[in-house]
Design an enzyme around this catalytic site. Structure first.
Site, PDB file in Angstrom:
ATOM      1  N   TYR A   1      -1.729  -0.575  10.962  1.00 10.19           N
ATOM      2  CA  TYR A   1      -1.858  -1.230   9.639  1.00 10.19           C
ATOM      3  C   TYR A   1      -0.670  -0.876   8.756  1.00 10.19           C
ATOM      4  O   TYR A   1       0.022  -1.760   8.232  1.00 10.19           O
ATOM      5  CB  TYR A   1      -3.173  -0.810   8.955  1.00 10.19           C
ATOM      6  N   SER A   2      -0.420   0.440   8.578  1.00  9.27           N
ATOM      7  CA  SER A   2       0.645   0.824   7.636  1.00  9.27           C
ATOM      8  C   SER A   2       2.015   0.412   8.167  1.00  9.27           C
ATOM      9  O   SER A   2       2.904   0.043   7.381  1.00  9.27           O
ATOM     10  CB  SER A   2       0.590   2.316   7.306  1.00  9.27           C
TER      11      SER A   2
ATOM     12  N   THR B   1       0.821  -1.212   0.000  1.00 12.24           N
ATOM     13  CA  THR B   1       0.000   0.000   0.000  1.00 12.24           C
ATOM     14  C   THR B   1       0.856   1.264   0.000  1.00 12.24           C
ATOM     15  O   THR B   1       2.002   1.241   0.478  1.00 12.24           O
ATOM     16  CB  THR B   1      -0.891  -0.015   1.267  1.00 12.24           C
ATOM     17  N   ASP B   2       0.280   2.366  -0.475  1.00  8.23           N
ATOM     18  CA  ASP B   2       0.989   3.664  -0.400  1.00  8.23           C
ATOM     19  C   ASP B   2       1.032   4.198   1.030  1.00  8.23           C
ATOM     20  O   ASP B   2       1.755   5.151   1.312  1.00  8.23           O
ATOM     21  CB  ASP B   2       0.335   4.688  -1.339  1.00  8.23           C
ATOM     22  N   GLU B   3       0.254   3.578   1.941  1.00  6.98           N
ATOM     23  CA  GLU B   3       0.191   4.108   3.310  1.00  6.98           C
ATOM     24  C   GLU B   3       1.521   3.963   4.046  1.00  6.98           C
ATOM     25  O   GLU B   3       1.754   4.610   5.059  1.00  6.98           O
ATOM     26  CB  GLU B   3      -0.959   3.451   4.097  1.00  6.98           C
TER      27      GLU B   3
ATOM     28  N   LYS C   1       2.416  -3.234   7.262  1.00  6.65           N
ATOM     29  CA  LYS C   1       2.695  -3.413   5.830  1.00  6.65           C
ATOM     30  C   LYS C   1       4.128  -2.949   5.510  1.00  6.65           C
ATOM     31  O   LYS C   1       4.831  -3.578   4.715  1.00  6.65           O
ATOM     32  CB  LYS C   1       1.684  -2.639   4.983  1.00  6.65           C
TER      33      LYS C   1
ATOM     34  N   ILE D   1     -18.465  10.906   8.592  1.00 10.63           N
ATOM     35  CA  ILE D   1     -17.273  11.539   8.018  1.00 10.63           C
ATOM     36  C   ILE D   1     -16.350  11.903   9.168  1.00 10.63           C
ATOM     37  O   ILE D   1     -16.743  12.631  10.092  1.00 10.63           O
ATOM     38  CB  ILE D   1     -17.647  12.838   7.247  1.00 10.63           C
TER      39      ILE D   1
END
Ligand code: NAD
Ligand code: TYD
Length: 349
Positions: A155-156, A130-132, A159, A211
């Site tokens: 999460y990032s 991922t780009d994260e 990864k 949101i």
């Protein structure tokens, strides 16, 4: 005849990759390994599951002996690794599941490949990321393949850790690898916890659309089939040891995206324009919420000739059409009905 392992093939992106490979490469034997967590549903693959070049194996990448046996048994020529815990909010609530699957599970697969591949020739371990991992951008700039890693969520960070381990196996053991880091995907089969399917689900049920913060965070959205096409290309033509960024050149603030989605939903549901946007509800911001992601995909465009095929307006319309036509899927995955069904069909080891 090549035997290819695809992990996480019952999930969102994995199901599009499996379908593409099964249809396009009848000469490959595609083995889909998936633990069928809440995010994995064989319903996503019902159109290919009786094909002779496709096989499903239920199993957990965290189970090292099982993974070693699997590599021994099938002697895979290539691996496309997509299995992961993938939702940032869940990683904030329960980081350990992310450490186990995303880091330990990835290393189990690397070890499985390393044990059976005596040389790099004819083999490839493709890690989908991922780009994260690059962290958060300010108002300007784009993520390049050379951008330093700076992950913020569990999460990032998990990864990023797995990306480093994949590169370490390449540099240390000469394992043939390739990595891609992609921006946010949208499209059919995405579990309704992520922004777009969650909002579609809530709008169709007249429920609030949550949101986070002020809705000013920016994501770069890519239609999932464009990602699957890029994965196909990189698996076959990417250079050994390389990283490619994949993105849609399609940045939206969350609020602008939701307003566009509300307009599409009003049209599709025959509601007066402006009805759905009344459901928008600003809620507490996500902890450590990254402000902006945006990908520079020049490398994959120039070196491999990939480009996204769909404009966002077209992609979002296709996506809404799919969720409205697959209302039962949405209800069943939200209620855990498929989890219970498949639990009975497949006995885990
Ligand atoms: P997903 O959550 O929809 O699917 C993940 C799949 O992995 C599920 O089928 C699940 O059952 C399976 N799985 C989870 N833990 C497992 C385990 N321990 N053993 C075996 N299988 C297991 O995820 P997704 O959105 O399809 O993402 C797929 C990959 O692409 C992930 O590696 C993710 O990091 C990456 N990615 C996702 C996005 C995105 O926008 N969704 C963007 C870039 C990269
Ligand atoms: P998400 O789909 O979870 O993807 P990611 O966090 O991996 O980018 O979220 C996309 C954006 O939408 C992100 O900025 C968080 C925001 N968001 C909301 O505002 N409300 C929601 O209910 C969700 C799930 C996400």
């Amino acid at each position: 005849m090549k035997t290819i392992l695809i992990t996480g093939g019952a999930g969102f992106i994995g199901s599009h990759v499996v379908r593409r490979f099964v249809n396009k490469y009848p000469e490959y034997h595609i083995v889909n390994l998936d633990a069928l967590t809440y995010a994995g549903n064989l319903e996503n693959l019902k159109d290919v599951d009786t094909r002779s070049n496709y096989e499903f194996v239920k199993g957990d990448i965290n189970d090292a002996p099982f993974i070693n046996d699997l590599f021994e048994k099938y002697q895979f020529d290539g691996v496309l690794h997509l299995a992961a815990e993938s939702h940032v909010d869940r990683s904030i609530a329960d980081p350990m599941a992310f450490i186990m699957t995303n880091i330990v599970g990835t290393v189990n697969l690397l070890n499985g490949a390393r044990k059976i591949w005596k040389s790099a020739e004819g083999h490839r371990f493709y890690h989908i990321s991922t780009d994260e991992v690059y962290g958060s951008l300010g108002e300007t700039g784009l993520f390049l393949e050379t951008t330093s890693y700076d992950p913020h969520s569990p999460y990032s960070a998990s990864k990023a850790s797995s990306d480093h381990l994949v590169r370490a196996y390449h540099d240390t053991y000469k394992l043939p690898i390739v990595i891609t880091n992609c921006s946010n995907n949208y499209g059919p089969n995405q579990f309704p916890e992520k922004l777009i399917p969650l909002s579609i689900h809530n709008i169709s049920q007249n429920k609030p659309i949550p949101i986070y913060g002020k809705g000013e965070n920016i994501r770069d959205w890519l239609y999932v089939e464009d990602h699957a096409a890029a994965i196909d290309l990189v698996f076959h033509e990417g250079k050994d040891g390389e990283t490619y960024n994949i993105g849609g050149h399609n940045e939206w603030t969350n609020i602008a995206l939701i307003l566009q989605l509300c307009k599409t939903m009003d049209k599709k549901l025959g509601r007066t324009e402006g009805t759905s946007e009344k459901l928008i509800t600003y809620v507490k911001d996500r902890a450590g919420h990254d402000l902006r992601y945006a990908i520079d995909s020049t490398k994959i465009q120039k070196e491999l000739g990939w480009a996204p095929s769909l404009q966002f307006e077209e992609g979002i319309e296709k996506t809404v059409d799919w969720y409205l036509a697959n209302h039962d899927w949405l209800e069943n995955v939200s209620s855990g009905a498929y989890e219970k069904y498949y639990e009975k069909q497949y006995v885990s080891r």
